[in-house]
Scaffold this active site. Sequence first.
Site, short mmCIF file in Angstrom:
data_model
loop_
_atom_site.label_atom_id
_atom_site.label_comp_id
_atom_site.label_asym_id
_atom_site.label_seq_id
_atom_site.Cartn_x
_atom_site.Cartn_y
_atom_site.Cartn_z
N ASP A 147 0.87 -1.17 0.00
CA ASP A 147 0.00 0.00 0.00
C ASP A 147 0.92 1.23 0.00
OD1 ASP A 147 -2.40 1.57 0.41
OD2 ASP A 147 -1.77 1.76 2.50
N ASP A 191 -0.16 5.06 0.98
CA ASP A 191 -0.41 5.98 2.10
C ASP A 191 -0.41 5.23 3.42
OD1 ASP A 191 -2.05 8.73 0.81
OD2 ASP A 191 -1.70 6.98 -0.43
#
Length: 215
Positions: free
Chosen positions: A8, A10
């Site tokens: 991922d 953020d």
Amino acid sequence: MIQAVLFDLDGTLADTALDLGGALNTVLRRHNLPEKSIAEIRPYASHGVAGLLKIGVGMTAEHPDFAAWRQECLEAYSLCYADKTTLFDGVNEMIAELDRRGIKWGIITNKPMRFTDKLVPKLGFVIPPAVVVSGDTCGESKPSVKPMLYACEQIHADPQHTVYVGDAERDMQAGRNAGMKTVLADWGYIAAEDQTETWPFDHRIASPSDLLKIL
């Protein structure tokens, strides 16, 4: 035999909360509403604009004005998306070691492509990602398995021999449902009310360097 590690963006690779929060506060000021502190914003930064609007004005996607507020936040974010965003400590060292071991790495994020494509090259990764899949690349975003499988196809990696690292429940769900090993990044944007013990992860780690110990 691990062929690839996908991440991922953020809250896992990059600390984007200050810029996301800056965009939210710009919009709040415009509407004469009280600003939110970074401490209030950080736990919800992984949830994008929807998460920001929920804590900023108590607005969910069902609200008739949500689309207009979302667009306003996105426009504000487009002016500050890379102002204060940085990689988390240890990320580049981890990536360098993955490369040394011959393991490919890439990004699967729900962030729209219009931001991902501009932000990723500015982050200073020691080795560029082999693949970047944004929230609108496949027409579906996490927790859908579509972006997970698409990323594996692009880098010729078997999902069964791929690890996915993220900081949100949807990350763990998407990775697990795609057949990957899942790793929860405890340094990410996790809220106090998140019941992480119920999330479908195989490992949880406290720092990027911890990932290297479990591969």
